[in-house]
Enzyme design. Structure first.
Site, PDB file in Angstrom:
ATOM      1  N   TYR A 265       0.848  -1.192   0.000  1.00  0.00           N
ATOM      2  CA  TYR A 265       0.000   0.000   0.000  1.00  0.00           C
ATOM      3  C   TYR A 265       0.884   1.243   0.000  1.00  0.00           C
ATOM      4  O   TYR A 265       1.429   1.646   1.005  1.00  0.00           O
ATOM      5  CB  TYR A 265      -0.934   0.005   1.205  1.00  0.00           C
ATOM      6  CG  TYR A 265      -1.808  -1.218   1.334  1.00  0.00           C
ATOM      7  CD1 TYR A 265      -2.089  -2.026   0.224  1.00  0.00           C
ATOM      8  CD2 TYR A 265      -2.351  -1.588   2.555  1.00  0.00           C
ATOM      9  CE1 TYR A 265      -2.878  -3.163   0.346  1.00  0.00           C
ATOM     10  CE2 TYR A 265      -3.152  -2.713   2.681  1.00  0.00           C
ATOM     11  CZ  TYR A 265      -3.412  -3.498   1.579  1.00  0.00           C
ATOM     12  OH  TYR A 265      -4.190  -4.619   1.709  1.00  0.00           O
TER      13      TYR A 265
ATOM     14  N   PHE B 208     -19.366  -0.099  -3.163  1.00  0.00           N
ATOM     15  CA  PHE B 208     -20.589  -0.293  -3.948  1.00  0.00           C
ATOM     16  C   PHE B 208     -21.796  -0.520  -3.043  1.00  0.00           C
ATOM     17  O   PHE B 208     -22.894  -0.004  -3.299  1.00  0.00           O
ATOM     18  CB  PHE B 208     -20.413  -1.485  -4.895  1.00  0.00           C
ATOM     19  CG  PHE B 208     -21.282  -1.428  -6.121  1.00  0.00           C
ATOM     20  CD1 PHE B 208     -20.768  -1.024  -7.332  1.00  0.00           C
ATOM     21  CD2 PHE B 208     -22.626  -1.777  -6.064  1.00  0.00           C
ATOM     22  CE1 PHE B 208     -21.559  -0.954  -8.469  1.00  0.00           C
ATOM     23  CE2 PHE B 208     -23.429  -1.720  -7.189  1.00  0.00           C
ATOM     24  CZ  PHE B 208     -22.894  -1.308  -8.398  1.00  0.00           C
TER      25      PHE B 208
ATOM     26  N   PRO C 145     -15.376  -5.495   2.614  1.00  0.00           N
ATOM     27  CA  PRO C 145     -16.697  -5.932   3.096  1.00  0.00           C
ATOM     28  C   PRO C 145     -17.833  -5.068   2.580  1.00  0.00           C
ATOM     29  O   PRO C 145     -18.994  -5.483   2.637  1.00  0.00           O
ATOM     30  CB  PRO C 145     -16.567  -5.821   4.618  1.00  0.00           C
ATOM     31  CG  PRO C 145     -15.539  -4.737   4.825  1.00  0.00           C
ATOM     32  CD  PRO C 145     -14.553  -4.942   3.708  1.00  0.00           C
TER      33      PRO C 145
END
Length: 329
Positions: free
Chosen positions: A56, A209, A204
């Protein structure tokens, strides 16, 4: 907040963790000051598990997490990962599970995080070219050396889990799991439960979305991971919104936000489930934490299962063939 056990080796964490990836990678520009405030506020709200990885950034997210937790290290469970190839500061979608690499990255991560041990050390992706026993054997050496407390894998198949756990106890598997991505129900979760391995769902909220606020892929700015995601594109987007509509319907009856329903659904799948929703803002952090107190009825859960059975989501999980190839089968 409720505590949950990951594995049988003694690791106990908050029922919800905090995914820190988006603070430095994949979801547009970051704001380090706000991200640090989010991490510290998460501690205040009872979150103890903080998830990062060398990839990351690369590297910058571990530095950020270490800075945020510096004065409150004893309150936090820090999870980080190794296993991707990074060449000249550029992440490659290739796996490296060589034993010497696992140890090298651990030493580097300890420095970036500014800590003397990593609480939970994951192999980020299984390397098909290195026997899992060799990789996990090296990770076990790190536990014996006191550099790592507990071990995890990510996106590992049942067969790989069994081999790994036989070599050295695995405390947690981190893989994608949500209302719209239920592939782990096809054997992975059962294997984890048979072996006593905890499960940590990433994404999760379906990369945002399932919050009901998603936009079409082309509407996201350059550099945002969702621009390349098939489930956000064209007809896939339209079909997947039907799942969101079902989530919204339950949320309305509960007086909750759709994202809270999505998290509550996951928490209801078992006491060994610890989702790690990510956010860069305190407002959404608080919203996510409140999901841990949301109770879905049997009728609510049945309605969601009917609206989003296994395989209901339209489109591949990733737009990158290389990432798809690294999902251990």
């Amino acid at each position: 907040m409720e505590k949950r056990k990951l594995g049988t080796q003694g690791l106990e964490v908050s029922a919800l963790g905090l995914g820190c990836m988006g603070m430095s990678y994949a979801y547009g520009a970051g704001d380090d000051a706000e991200s640090i405030a989010v991490i510290q506020h998460a501690l205040d709200l009872g979150i103890t598990l903080f998830d990062t990885a060398e990839m990351y950034g690369p590297f910058t997210n571990e530095v950020l997490v270490g800075k945020a937790l510096k004065d409150r290290r004893d309150e936090a469970i820090i999870a980080t990962k190794f296993g991707f190839v990074i060449e000249e500061g550029v992440r490659q979608y290739k796996a490296n599970g060589r034993p010497e690499h696992a140890k090298k990255v651990c030493d580097e991560a300890l420095k970036r995080l500014g800590v003397d041990h990593i609480d939970l050390y994951y192999q980020h992706r299984v390397d098909p070219n290195v026997p899992i026993e060799e990789t996990v054997g090296a990770m076990g050496d790190l536990v014996r050396a006191g550099k790592v407390r507990f071990l995890g894998l990510s996106e590992a198949s049942p067969a790989t889990l069994r081999r790994a756990h036989k070599e050295f106890p695995i405390s947690a598997l981190q893989s994608e799991y949500s209302i719209w991505e239920r592939g782990v129900e096809e054997g992975v979760l059962a294997t984890c439960r048979e072996l006593g391995i905890g499960f940590v769902p990433y994404s999760p909220l379906g990369r945002g979305f399932l919050t009901g606020t998603a936009k079409r892929a082309e509407e996201y700015p350059e550099g945002d991971f969702r621009r390349t995601q098939p489930r956000f594109e064209g007809e896939n987007f339209d079909r997947n919104m039907k799942i969101v509509d079902a989530v919204k319907a339950i949320a309305k009856t509960q007086g909750a936000a759709p994202g809270q329903v999505a998290l509550a659904w996951l928490l209801a799948q078992g006491p060994d489930i610890v989702p790690i929703p990510g956010t860069k803002r305190r407002k959404y952090l608080e919203e996510n934490v409140d999901a841990a107190r949301l109770h879905l009825s049997a009728d609510d859960l049945a309605a969601l299962d009917e609206a989003a059975p296994r395989g209901a989501a339209s489109g591949e999980r990733y737009g990158s063939a290389a990432l798809l190839d690294l999902l251990d089968k």
